[in-house]
Design a protein around this motif. Sequence first.
Motif, PDB file in Angstrom:
ATOM      1  N   THR A 128       0.834  -1.198   0.000  1.00 35.52           N
ATOM      2  CA  THR A 128       0.000   0.000   0.000  1.00 35.52           C
ATOM      3  C   THR A 128       0.869   1.248   0.000  1.00 35.52           C
ATOM      4  OG1 THR A 128      -1.732  -1.147   1.250  1.00 35.52           O
ATOM      5  CG2 THR A 128      -1.753   1.272   1.304  1.00 35.52           C
ATOM      6  N   HIS A 146      -4.217  -4.654  -1.717  1.00 32.68           N
ATOM      7  CA  HIS A 146      -5.216  -5.553  -2.277  1.00 32.68           C
ATOM      8  C   HIS A 146      -5.616  -5.004  -3.652  1.00 32.68           C
ATOM      9  CE1 HIS A 146      -5.536  -7.873   1.398  1.00 32.68           C
ATOM     10  NE2 HIS A 146      -5.612  -6.740   2.080  1.00 32.68           N
ATOM     11  N   ARG A 170      -8.870  -3.557  -5.168  1.00 31.69           N
ATOM     12  CA  ARG A 170      -9.355  -2.191  -4.943  1.00 31.69           C
ATOM     13  C   ARG A 170      -9.108  -1.302  -6.165  1.00 31.69           C
ATOM     14  NH1 ARG A 170      -6.962  -0.282   0.747  1.00 31.69           N
ATOM     15  NH2 ARG A 170      -8.224   1.556   0.220  1.00 31.69           N
TER      16      ARG A 170
END
Length: 362
Positions: free
Chosen positions: A206, A224, A227
Amino acid sequence: MLYLVLSSLFLAATIAVTSPSPTTTTIAHDDPRIFYHGRWDKSSGTWWGGSGIKLCAEDLTSLALTLGPHTSAPSVSLGVSFDYASFVTMNASEGVNEILLPEGGANVVRINAEGWQNNRMNLLALEVDSGAKLSRYTPSHLAFQFIGDSLSAGQFLPQGVDQAWPFLVGESFRAEHNINAQPGATLTDMVSYGNVHGIAFQFFQTEDTGYYYTMDHNFTTPWHFSRDIPPTHVVIHIGANDASQNVTQPAFISTYLHFFDHLRELYPHQPIFVFTPWGWPNADGTISYYYDGAYQEIVDTRHETGDKNVFLVNTTGWMTWEDVFPDNQHPTVPGHAKIAGLFKNWLEKWGLHAAREWATLA
């Protein structure tokens, strides 16, 4: 040859820290009508230059951002665009930050963190006028994923990533675009120019490499990819820092091919474009290149495995001394516009054409 033209005069929008008006409505950061792009952590804070939001509304005449304590201090530089006009720079800080809309309001507002560092926008809520009618933003059917280093991140540019060639390419095709590019980072997972990891590791996190120096968030969390809007095209331009750190050509090729394997797990069918270096232009007209032949070998190896949807973009000669800053040999604002124009031409010859209009109309 078509080059993108950038104005040499950049407008500065004004932000004022103020209190919400009693005639406004608060929109929580998790409202589904806010469209998020790029990388955001659980605090609703941005990482990586270009991460931001899009808002679609009718009768929007006032707008403010309520930012939390994880916002970069003393402020974060934001790029703001109204109804797909050029982005302007705004400085925002923790608290309520009023955005001055154009006369007559705006239907589509795009906001991103434009810096390659100190780029954390901790969004808690939006304040809009009570008469505004918000709706969901519809993304473009085209979406680029760019991966790189300082040569793609907009380092040294007044408006950061918003003036960098990947951003300009995305805009010219009326496409969504995520840019994961970190100045000083190698592809190889190693320490390099203040980065504790290389892109082969960091791309899957991230956070960008600034996490290491962030006292309230000095850790990484896996990203992830569900997303993201799935990219339709992937573009990679990397290797300058590996060469500077004396990573051997065989080791670099091996790392790149392993990185490719991981990318194909995420993007099994998308075309991937591999840039060769445009090199480091010198005042005497010569250009210093690195990893000669390596990128062709990488593409050829992928083809041998049956992956024919990989394409070499030969950027030799794209940059000259006149296109770079003399003290660091990185592309200037016009230099980035030149690269964007050349790559746009390359893509059009390859067969990609810009969307006729944005999916969400202004």
